[in-house]
Design an enzyme around this catalytic site. Structure first.
Site, PDB file in Angstrom:
ATOM      1  N   SER A 178       0.798  -1.210   0.000  1.00 39.19           N
ATOM      2  CA  SER A 178       0.000   0.000   0.000  1.00 39.19           C
ATOM      3  C   SER A 178       0.841   1.275   0.000  1.00 39.19           C
ATOM      4  O   SER A 178       0.323   2.343  -0.315  1.00 39.19           O
ATOM      5  CB  SER A 178      -0.929   0.030   1.227  1.00 39.19           C
ATOM      6  OG  SER A 178      -0.165   0.115   2.426  1.00 39.19           O
ATOM      7  N   SER A 209       3.359  -4.088   2.866  1.00 40.35           N
ATOM      8  CA  SER A 209       3.229  -2.767   2.247  1.00 40.35           C
ATOM      9  C   SER A 209       4.472  -1.898   2.237  1.00 40.35           C
ATOM     10  O   SER A 209       4.465  -0.843   1.612  1.00 40.35           O
ATOM     11  CB  SER A 209       2.103  -1.985   2.922  1.00 40.35           C
ATOM     12  OG  SER A 209       0.887  -2.414   2.395  1.00 40.35           O
TER      13      SER A 209
HETATM   14  N1  GLN Z   1      -1.472  -6.094   0.474  1.00 41.04           N
HETATM   15  C1  GLN Z   1      -1.827  -6.430   1.821  1.00 41.04           C
HETATM   16  C2  GLN Z   1      -3.276  -6.092   2.077  1.00 41.04           C
HETATM   17  O1  GLN Z   1      -3.898  -5.625   1.190  1.00 41.04           O
HETATM   18  C3  GLN Z   1      -0.931  -5.765   2.802  1.00 41.04           C
HETATM   19  C4  GLN Z   1      -1.181  -4.320   2.945  1.00 41.04           C
HETATM   20  C5  GLN Z   1      -0.314  -3.691   3.991  1.00 41.04           C
HETATM   21  O2  GLN Z   1       0.743  -4.228   4.352  1.00 41.04           O
HETATM   22  N2  GLN Z   1      -0.772  -2.588   4.510  1.00 41.04           N
HETATM   23  O3  GLN Z   1      -3.793  -6.300   3.117  1.00 41.04           O
END
Ligand code: GLN
Length: 491
Positions: free
Chosen positions: A158, A182
């Site tokens: 993210s 993320s």
């Molecule tokens: N891609 C993962 C999710 O959508 C992790 C996102 C994150 O680490 N904030 O939950």
């Protein structure tokens, strides 16, 4: 003078200390780079006045010889961090024009150490996503493109704005958060370095909560050394976050260049996926060879519960998210959509304010926590989580110092290319990163090579709890062998 934006943070620190340039000059160079790169959509809020004021203050301190470790260094801040007096939205419509009256602990520590804020960076809405496509401000462009192609690729998510801005030389480093990958996945997609420290290393206070038992802050930077410098300022105990740990923050930079001779590096066989691109496999083998050449010992290890990590994560994370997001009801702050009674006001606000992916997570989370399903889903996922953690503990008990894996199962993909019909396709991106959050361990992603289309690929190193230093030492070996990568400017 060389382009000030192309310096690493460590180089800029030296230039500032030697008075080769001022923080104001360095900051202005970045502000004008940001202006020229608006097509990337990495920043959702530019704060030039604040940046210049902070730079002037840093210059004065440098002049007086009482500069902090990050004095005058311009940074970007993920829009998940509350910044006092500066709009903070988590890139969700539901927060509207929310302006916090307080500063997150992590960012306040960066300012304490003299850093300069350039603005707020784009991210997936509430940090839910792997491509920065769920942001209410629209997608972020990756400064990297496939050779001979004009297709704009995602920077990962993210923390897509953070990774894109650092890779495109718009800021010298950025804050990011990592709940399931993320920090590490966008770092891998943009040839930047990202470290998710051990759960509890950084305070979560003032960071918009996604899944509180998994969320951790960390930096994205252009070199291993730069990420070590940033983490030192970001980390530390905070009485305002009971999960933050009271262990002294080491001088992470001192770990750079330390010998890795005799370190035992685990290669987990369960990460060798069927259908994994040959290039990823090759990168992994190459990375292992670099560490071996530096004197480390390679051992095959087994993490038998790996295959349950992704399904368990996609129960635990939405469950916690549904609870955390219950506070957005249109009453105290953010968006409000009227209704004829309070229930309708809640419903209208939440329907209007949350994007599709966030609504999906809230529904999944509510479902797995509901009476009759709690034991079958949530409780079971928690048990699986314990087993995943134990896999790592068993490994470390056998003397393994760190584990080497690919950071992602592929290179960056095009905007809109993945997850349209089936969200699970997008979730699969997190296959190598979520285990680390489930176990609360530190993990670093370091650029290690390129695929056949010229796109960067990264390797991940996973360490023992609170042994980030080992990751910096090993990460540096990979960086030295692979080199650093900068995208060709097209924006
Ligand atoms: N891609 C993962 C999710 O959508 C992790 C996102 C994150 O680490 N904030 O939950």
């Amino acid at each position: 003078m060389t382009d000030l934006t192309s310096l690493t943070l460590a180089e800029a620190r030296k230039g500032l200390a030697d008075k080769t340039f001022t923080s104001l000059e360095l900051t202005d160079a970045h502000l004008s780079a940001i202006e020229k790169a608006r097509v990337l959509n990495a920043f959702v809020m530019e704060t030039p006045d604040q940046a210049r004021a902070m730079a002037r203050e840093a210059d004065a301190k440098i002049g007086k010889g009482d500069a902090g470790p990050l004095a005058g260094i311009p940074l970007g801040i993920k829009d998940l961090f509350a910044t006092k007096g500066v709009r903070t939205t988590a890139c969700s419509k539901i927060l509207g024009n929310f302006v916090p009256t307080y500063e997150s602990t992590v960012t306040s520590q960066l300012w304490r150490d003299g850093a300069v804020m350039l603005g707020k960076l784009n991210n997936d809405e509430f940090a839910m996503g792997s491509a920065n496509e769920t942001s209410c401000f629209g997608p972020v462009g990756n400064p990297w493109r496939r050779e001979g192609s004009n297709t704009t690729l995602v920077p990962g998510g993210s923390s897509g704005g953070s990774a894109s801005a650092v890779a495109a030389l718009l800021c010298m480093g950025a804050t990011a958060t990592d709940t399931g990958g993320s920090i590490r996945q966008p770092a891998a997609f943009t040839a930047t370095v990202g470290i998710k420290p051990t759960y509890g290393r950084c305070s979560r206070w003032g960071i918009v909560a996604f899944a509180s038992s998994l969320d951790q802050a960390g930096p994205i930077a252009r070199s291993v050394r730069d990420s070590a410098m940033l983490l030192r300022s970001m980390a530390g105990h905070d009485p305002k976050d009971t999960t933050s740990v009271d262990i002294a923050v080491p001088d992470y930079e001192a770990a750079i260049g330390k010998s890795v001779k005799g370190m035992k590096i685990g290669i987990p066989k369960e990460y060798r996926l069927d259908g994994m691109p040959a290039e990823i496999e090759k990168l992994w083998t190459e990375g292992a060879a670099w560490l071996k050449a530096a004197g480390a010992e390679l051992v095959e290890v087994s993490l038998p519960h790996t295959k349950y990590a992704l399904p368990a994560y996609y129960i635990v994370a939405p469950a916690e998210a549904s609870s955390n997001l219950a506070r957005y009801d249109g009453v105290r702050y953010g968006l409000r959509e009227q209704g004829k009674n309070i229930i309708e006001l809640y419903e209208n606000t939440r329907a209007e304010g949350f994007g599709a992916e966030v609504r999906r997570r809230v529904m999944i989370g509510t479902y797995v926590l509901s009476a009759g399903y709690y034991d079958a889903y949530y409780l079971r996922a928690q048990k699986v989580r314990t087993l995943i953690k134990k896999d790592f503990e068993d490994c470390f008990a056998k003397g393994v110092d760190a584990i080497l894996t690919p950071a992602t199962p592929s290179a960056a993909f095009g905007i809109g290319e993945k997850g349209g019909a089936d969200p699970v396709e997008m979730y699969l991106n997190d296959i190598f990163t979520v285990t680390v959050n489930m176990a609360g361990l530190p993990g670093i992603a370091v650029p290690a090579g390129k695929d056949a289309q010229g796109l960067p690929l990264g390797l991940q190193l996973i360490g023992r709890p609170f042994e980030e230093e080992t990751l910096f030492s090993l990460g540096e070996v990979i960086e030295q062998a692979a080199g650093r990568f900068t995208p060709a400017r097209w924006w």
